[in-house]
Motif scaffolding. Structure first.
Motif, PDB file in Angstrom:
ATOM      1  N   GLY A 170     -32.642  57.056  -0.831  1.00 63.98           N
ATOM      2  CA  GLY A 170     -33.711  57.601  -0.795  1.00 63.98           C
ATOM      3  C   GLY A 170     -33.787  58.804  -1.851  1.00 63.98           C
ATOM      4  O   GLY A 170     -32.643  59.291  -2.652  1.00 63.98           O
ATOM      5  N   ASP A 171     -35.054  59.403  -1.894  1.00 64.41           N
ATOM      6  CA  ASP A 171     -35.326  60.505  -2.927  1.00 64.41           C
ATOM      7  C   ASP A 171     -34.433  61.792  -2.451  1.00 64.41           C
ATOM      8  O   ASP A 171     -34.191  61.980  -1.414  1.00 64.41           O
ATOM      9  CB  ASP A 171     -36.884  60.864  -3.161  1.00 64.41           C
ATOM     10  CG  ASP A 171     -37.371  59.753  -3.372  1.00 64.41           C
ATOM     11  OD1 ASP A 171     -36.815  58.765  -4.127  1.00 64.41           O
ATOM     12  OD2 ASP A 171     -38.625  59.431  -3.283  1.00 64.41           O
ATOM     13  N   ALA A 172     -34.017  62.485  -3.469  1.00 65.57           N
ATOM     14  CA  ALA A 172     -33.339  63.862  -3.089  1.00 65.57           C
ATOM     15  C   ALA A 172     -33.903  65.068  -4.126  1.00 65.57           C
ATOM     16  O   ALA A 172     -34.184  64.801  -5.124  1.00 65.57           O
ATOM     17  CB  ALA A 172     -32.034  63.762  -3.125  1.00 65.57           C
ATOM     18  N   VAL A 173     -33.631  66.309  -3.494  1.00 68.99           N
ATOM     19  CA  VAL A 173     -33.980  67.470  -4.312  1.00 68.99           C
ATOM     20  C   VAL A 173     -32.819  68.363  -4.174  1.00 68.99           C
ATOM     21  O   VAL A 173     -32.132  68.447  -3.278  1.00 68.99           O
ATOM     22  CB  VAL A 173     -35.303  68.151  -4.008  1.00 68.99           C
ATOM     23  CG1 VAL A 173     -35.308  69.361  -4.816  1.00 68.99           C
ATOM     24  CG2 VAL A 173     -36.499  67.378  -4.151  1.00 68.99           C
ATOM     25  N   ILE A 174     -32.058  68.571  -5.537  1.00 69.43           N
ATOM     26  CA  ILE A 174     -31.006  69.696  -5.540  1.00 69.43           C
ATOM     27  C   ILE A 174     -31.406  70.729  -6.037  1.00 69.43           C
ATOM     28  O   ILE A 174     -31.547  70.713  -7.241  1.00 69.43           O
ATOM     29  CB  ILE A 174     -29.808  68.905  -6.529  1.00 69.43           C
ATOM     30  CG1 ILE A 174     -29.369  67.588  -5.611  1.00 69.43           C
ATOM     31  CG2 ILE A 174     -28.481  69.865  -6.433  1.00 69.43           C
ATOM     32  CD1 ILE A 174     -28.253  66.760  -6.508  1.00 69.43           C
ATOM     33  N   ILE A 175     -31.230  71.880  -5.704  1.00 69.83           N
ATOM     34  CA  ILE A 175     -31.631  73.290  -5.999  1.00 69.83           C
ATOM     35  C   ILE A 175     -30.283  74.083  -5.767  1.00 69.83           C
ATOM     36  O   ILE A 175     -29.812  74.237  -4.588  1.00 69.83           O
ATOM     37  CB  ILE A 175     -32.829  73.901  -5.265  1.00 69.83           C
ATOM     38  CG1 ILE A 175     -33.947  72.950  -5.155  1.00 69.83           C
ATOM     39  CG2 ILE A 175     -32.996  75.327  -5.728  1.00 69.83           C
ATOM     40  CD1 ILE A 175     -35.002  73.620  -4.510  1.00 69.83           C
ATOM     41  N   SER A 176     -29.788  74.678  -6.863  1.00 70.41           N
ATOM     42  CA  SER A 176     -28.677  75.642  -6.760  1.00 70.41           C
ATOM     43  C   SER A 176     -28.573  76.391  -8.157  1.00 70.41           C
ATOM     44  O   SER A 176     -29.128  75.949  -9.177  1.00 70.41           O
ATOM     45  CB  SER A 176     -27.342  74.885  -6.728  1.00 70.41           C
ATOM     46  OG  SER A 176     -26.248  75.565  -6.484  1.00 70.41           O
ATOM     47  N   GLN A 177     -28.000  77.640  -8.109  1.00 70.18           N
ATOM     48  CA  GLN A 177     -27.906  78.524  -8.973  1.00 70.18           C
ATOM     49  C   GLN A 177     -27.364  77.868 -10.298  1.00 70.18           C
ATOM     50  O   GLN A 177     -26.600  77.100 -10.122  1.00 70.18           O
ATOM     51  CB  GLN A 177     -27.354  79.911  -8.616  1.00 70.18           C
ATOM     52  CG  GLN A 177     -25.984  79.806  -8.501  1.00 70.18           C
ATOM     53  CD  GLN A 177     -25.523  81.087  -7.555  1.00 70.18           C
ATOM     54  OE1 GLN A 177     -26.320  81.965  -7.243  1.00 70.18           O
ATOM     55  NE2 GLN A 177     -24.385  80.964  -7.591  1.00 70.18           N
ATOM     56  N   THR A 178     -27.621  78.476 -11.454  1.00 72.26           N
ATOM     57  CA  THR A 178     -26.981  77.954 -12.604  1.00 72.26           C
ATOM     58  C   THR A 178     -25.674  78.361 -12.443  1.00 72.26           C
ATOM     59  O   THR A 178     -25.077  79.367 -11.865  1.00 72.26           O
ATOM     60  CB  THR A 178     -27.716  78.979 -13.562  1.00 72.26           C
ATOM     61  OG1 THR A 178     -28.780  78.558 -13.916  1.00 72.26           O
ATOM     62  CG2 THR A 178     -26.677  78.592 -15.124  1.00 72.26           C
ATOM     63  N   GLY A 179     -24.633  77.399 -13.019  1.00 74.24           N
ATOM     64  CA  GLY A 179     -23.025  77.787 -12.915  1.00 74.24           C
ATOM     65  C   GLY A 179     -22.562  77.016 -11.699  1.00 74.24           C
ATOM     66  O   GLY A 179     -21.310  77.238 -11.359  1.00 74.24           O
ATOM     67  N   SER A 180     -23.315  76.514 -10.627  1.00 71.97           N
ATOM     68  CA  SER A 180     -22.907  76.197  -9.646  1.00 71.97           C
ATOM     69  C   SER A 180     -22.120  74.713  -9.464  1.00 71.97           C
ATOM     70  O   SER A 180     -21.607  74.416  -8.426  1.00 71.97           O
ATOM     71  CB  SER A 180     -23.822  76.259  -8.367  1.00 71.97           C
ATOM     72  OG  SER A 180     -25.109  75.312  -8.741  1.00 71.97           O
TER      73      SER A 180
END
Length: 191
Positions: free
Chosen positions: A17-27
């Motif tokens: 299903g759907d997903a959201v990936i949030i993480s800092q730049t360079g991770s």
């Protein structure tokens, strides 16, 4: 793998299903979504309509980076190669004939309108250029995809919000009209 890569593999792999990936730049967000999305899109050995994975980006520069990384993950070599060499980006089709295509400028969009995107299992482009590849009578771009990934989703929404909405709506409606499952939507970003 980084923390975001471990967590994204579980969320994006397969047809979850759907997903959201949030993480800092360079991770390591690009690998975090690209590896499991490629695996999910290409897991089925049965031939089917293409593209199977659509990656939406806000800019040409990011699109080139993503397309080259997908190409490398599929076994292609990038670097100083002779044009026409078997592993050249424009002629190499990877394992099981997997081809990566970029729709990142008007010339590439024109070629896609003329020949279609059906030959490419993985397509990377901006929403407006992807929409411009639609041919009369053909399924909307992304309607054959297992996954649609929006990299730097906040920038895509700010720069191409209307086009992104039309692209996703067309992909979902096209998949349902063809009797298929709608593509999973994965949003990726630092914010």
């Amino acid at each position: 793998p980084t923390d975001v890569q471990r967590r994204a593999a579980a969320a994006v792999g397969g047809r979850k299903g759907d997903a959201v990936i949030i993480s800092q730049t360079g991770s390591g967000k690009t690998l975090a979504f690209l590896v499991p999305a490629l695996a999910a899109a290409l897991a089925d050995d049965a031939p089917g309509p293409n593209p199977r994975l659509v990656v939406v980006v806000p800019t040409r520069d990011l699109g080139v980076q993503v397309a080259l990384l997908a190409f490398k993950l599929l076994g292609g070599a990038v670097g100083p190669r002779v044009p026409g060499a078997a592993d050249n980006l424009f002629s190499y089709t990877g394992p099981r004939g997997v081809k990566v295509a970029g729709v990142l400028d008007e010339g590439e969009a024109e070629r896609a309108r003329e020949s279609g995107l059906d030959g490419a299992a993985v397509v990377v482009g901006t929403p407006d250029l992807l929409l411009s590849t639609a041919r009369p009578g053909a399924p909307p771009p992304g309607s054959t995809a297992v996954k649609i990934v929006v990299d730097e989703a906040d920038a895509v929404l700010a720069m191409h919000g209307d086009a992104l909405e039309r692209l996703v709506r067309g992909a979902v409606d096209g998949a349902r009209a063809a009797g298929g499952r709608r593509p999973d939507l994965v949003l990726v970003g630092a914010t």
